[in-house]
Design a protein around this motif. Structure first.
Motif, mmCIF file in Angstrom:
data_model
loop_
_atom_site.group_PDB
_atom_site.id
_atom_site.type_symbol
_atom_site.label_atom_id
_atom_site.label_comp_id
_atom_site.label_asym_id
_atom_site.label_seq_id
_atom_site.Cartn_x
_atom_site.Cartn_y
_atom_site.Cartn_z
ATOM 1 N N GLU A 278 0.825 -1.207 0.000
ATOM 2 C CA GLU A 278 0.000 0.000 0.000
ATOM 3 C C GLU A 278 0.860 1.258 0.000
ATOM 4 O O GLU A 278 0.541 2.255 -0.668
ATOM 5 N N ASP A 279 1.968 1.209 0.745
ATOM 6 C CA ASP A 279 2.858 2.364 0.818
ATOM 7 C C ASP A 279 3.448 2.678 -0.550
ATOM 8 O O ASP A 279 3.466 3.837 -0.986
ATOM 9 N N PHE A 280 3.909 1.653 -1.244
ATOM 10 C CA PHE A 280 4.495 1.855 -2.563
ATOM 11 C C PHE A 280 3.422 2.229 -3.598
ATOM 12 O O PHE A 280 3.691 3.002 -4.522
ATOM 13 N N LYS A 281 2.223 1.691 -3.455
ATOM 14 C CA LYS A 281 1.144 2.060 -4.379
ATOM 15 C C LYS A 281 0.832 3.554 -4.266
ATOM 16 O O LYS A 281 0.548 4.217 -5.272
ATOM 17 N N ARG A 282 0.898 4.071 -3.042
ATOM 18 C CA ARG A 282 0.649 5.497 -2.849
ATOM 19 C C ARG A 282 1.829 6.350 -3.328
ATOM 20 O O ARG A 282 1.661 7.526 -3.660
ATOM 21 N N ALA A 283 3.026 5.754 -3.386
ATOM 22 C CA ALA A 283 4.221 6.521 -3.746
ATOM 23 C C ALA A 283 4.309 6.790 -5.246
ATOM 24 O O ALA A 283 4.935 7.759 -5.670
ATOM 25 N N PHE A 284 3.694 5.925 -6.059
ATOM 26 C CA PHE A 284 3.813 6.041 -7.509
ATOM 27 C C PHE A 284 2.430 6.149 -8.144
ATOM 28 O O PHE A 284 1.571 5.294 -7.937
ATOM 29 N N LEU B 119 5.419 -7.822 -10.202
ATOM 30 C CA LEU B 119 5.760 -6.601 -9.480
ATOM 31 C C LEU B 119 4.939 -5.417 -9.998
ATOM 32 O O LEU B 119 4.353 -4.656 -9.212
ATOM 33 N N ALA B 120 4.883 -5.244 -11.314
ATOM 34 C CA ALA B 120 4.156 -4.115 -11.897
ATOM 35 C C ALA B 120 2.669 -4.171 -11.550
ATOM 36 O O ALA B 120 2.059 -3.152 -11.188
ATOM 37 N N PHE B 121 2.077 -5.357 -11.644
ATOM 38 C CA PHE B 121 0.645 -5.471 -11.386
ATOM 39 C C PHE B 121 0.313 -5.211 -9.916
ATOM 40 O O PHE B 121 -0.680 -4.552 -9.602
ATOM 41 N N PHE B 122 1.139 -5.717 -8.994
ATOM 42 C CA PHE B 122 0.882 -5.463 -7.581
ATOM 43 C C PHE B 122 0.966 -3.974 -7.265
ATOM 44 O O PHE B 122 0.177 -3.446 -6.474
ATOM 45 N N LEU B 123 1.907 -3.268 -7.873
ATOM 46 C CA LEU B 123 2.068 -1.842 -7.603
ATOM 47 C C LEU B 123 0.980 -1.001 -8.264
ATOM 48 O O LEU B 123 0.797 0.162 -7.895
ATOM 49 N N CYS B 124 0.288 -1.570 -9.242
ATOM 50 C CA CYS B 124 -0.795 -0.840 -9.920
ATOM 51 C C CYS B 124 -2.176 -1.312 -9.472
ATOM 52 O O CYS B 124 -3.186 -0.991 -10.101
ATOM 53 N N GLU B 125 -2.219 -2.042 -8.384
ATOM 54 C CA GLU B 125 -3.484 -2.534 -7.838
ATOM 55 C C GLU B 125 -4.309 -1.372 -7.276
ATOM 56 O O GLU B 125 -3.766 -0.368 -6.798
ATOM 57 N N GLU B 126 -5.631 -1.510 -7.342
ATOM 58 C CA GLU B 126 -6.505 -0.507 -6.755
ATOM 59 C C GLU B 126 -6.240 -0.376 -5.259
ATOM 60 O O GLU B 126 -5.866 -1.340 -4.590
#
Length: 458
Positions: free
Chosen positions: A321-327, A345-352
């Protein structure tokens, strides 16, 4: 030649124009050289856009945004996927379980670590006796150099070790050995009674086969498998003249010899499978030794960067969640050469926001966050784990919540060439019914005009 990277740069510029900070955008490509060129192109486009905006209205919001972005361009996450993974791990080393001061191996240092780990581990393994898995492999003709090569390959693909199949029932070579002895004796008997020409070339083959088969009973048990499968050669194969033999006899001998060779080959296939399975299990110890040596010297290799970054965002939901909010946006170039780890990796970081998917294929993507550029026809199949089926699966998932655009206008090539290419590949390049391992062909159209003189294709 269809402008894929140009589209990615245009997308980056459009995001920046809309007010997205350059530090909150990730753009990843395949090599260090390509990443450097991408950043140079982005800088050049920003300079042009900022200059034009300033000339039009120096006090406008657009001028301010573009000028600020230009000054902060060095904060942009434009790198290889491995460079991006290193950034994530250095941000959260404790949660990732890595040394905060870790270094990344180059090819030379990685080779040194591999050689050091191998030499130390093999000496320890061979200190008492030859491991059974090594003996089985050597019986099938695989020496220590080949086994070492396999060990190094397993290090590169260690994330797949849990997918190794189990052994199969191979049967006993005892029955085959008995049949080889029996048939060799039968062939020799037929040669004495059914061949009218003592110079027939098949006779020498039969004699050699009989001599090899006679030795089977004198081979010690530990060497029987290797001898039966590698040293005994049921013959004749193509030699001998049918007219020198009684009707049908030579053909019958050749057919029976062929059947024996096929039985040998079947045994070799099964035993080779089991030997490989045994070797992989044994070589897990070497993979562990390599990991210990890397840890001792404080290094991570490229595979570590991918695996540990993937594990971090997959298994630690708070960090994810922290990284999703960072990018705010993630853009991947040359996606056809992406391996499954990079895709995860890309899909997890672009998750809702708030998503907790355990598998990348179950991720609900945040609309507009993930931007992929690639051409499956250009995939370097299996290079660094590149998997065309992962590309196709990702494409299908993205299409459910986003858009898939095909770039088919070629800016490099004249119509004389694209017409020929289309004519060849449209009829033969199709996605198969049993998988995603071959993409469909997308016909190209040429941007350039036809030449008035000279051939387009020679």
């Amino acid at each position: 030649g269809t402008g894929k990277t140009t589209v990615l740069v245009d997308r980056l510029l459009a995001l920046i124009r809309s007010g997205v900070a350059v530090s909150r955008v990730v753009a990843s490509t395949f090599t260090e050289k390509a990443a450097g060129e991408l950043k140079i192109r982005l800088r050049a486009e920003l300079e042009c856009a900022a200059r034009a905006a300033e000339e039009n209205d120096p006090d406008s919001d657009e001028t301010s945004i573009l000028t600020t972005a230009l000054h902060q361009i060095d904060r942009a996450q434009v790198s290889t996927i491995h460079g991006f993974c290193a950034t994530l791990l250095k941000e959260r080393p404790v949660e990732a379980g890595v040394d905060p001061n870790f270094g990344v191996t180059d090819e030379f240092r990685r080779t040194v670590v591999l050689d050091t780990a191998w030499d130390s581990w093999v000496r320890e393994q061979f200190s008492a006796s030859l491991p059974d898995s090594v003996a089985d492999a050597e019986a099938l003709g695989h020496g220590l150099d080949r086994i070492r090569e396999l060990g190094f390959r397993l290090v590169e693909q260690r994330d797949l070790l849990d997918m190794v199949p189990g052994p199969v029932e191979a049967g006993d070579v005892g029955d085959l050995a008995a049949d080889l002895i029996s048939e060799a004796s039968a062939f020799a008997g037929l040669a004495r009674t059914e061949c009218a020409d003592p110079d027939d070339t098949a006779l020498a083959d039969i004699e050699d086969f009989a001599r090899q088969a006679d030795m089977i009973e004198h081979v010690p048990d530990e060497g029987l498998v290797a001898y039966v499968l590698r040293q005994v050669n049921p013959r004749p194969v193509g030699r001998g003249k049918q007219g020198n033999w009684s009707e049908g006899v030579l053909a019958d001998i050749k057919a029976r010899a062929k059947e024996l060779r096929e039985r040998q080959a079947a045994h070799v296939t099964l035993l080779s499978h089991n030997a490989a399975v045994g070797l992989v299990e044994w070589l897990r110890g070497f993979v562990d030794a390599y990991e210990r040596e890397k840890s001792r010297v404080g290094l991570l290799d490229f595979e570590d960067l991918l695996v540990k970054a993937r594990d971090l965002v997959r298994d630690n939901l708070e960090v994810r969640e922290d990284f999703k909010r960072a990018f705010d946006h993630i853009l991947l170039d040359e996606f056809q050469d992406t391996d499954p780890l990079q895709c995860e990796l890309a899909f997890f970081l672009c998750e809702e926001e708030g998503g907790e998917a355990g598998s990348w294929s179950d991720v609900e993507l945040e609309p507009g966050k993930l931007f992929l550029v690639g051409d499956p026809k250009q995939s370097i199949y299996r290079f660094r784990g590149a998997d065309i089926e992962t590309y196709e699966q990702a494409r299908e998932i993205v299409s459910k919540s986003g858009r898939v655009l095909e770039l088919v206008e070629n800016f490099r090539t004249r119509p004389e060439i694209t017409d020929q290419v289309n004519a060849v590949f449209e009829g033969i390049m199709h996605r198969p019914e049993d998988g995603r391992y071959q993409p469909d062909y997308a016909a190209l159209s040429a941007f350039r005009e036809r030449a008035e003189v000279g051939p387009g294709v020679i």
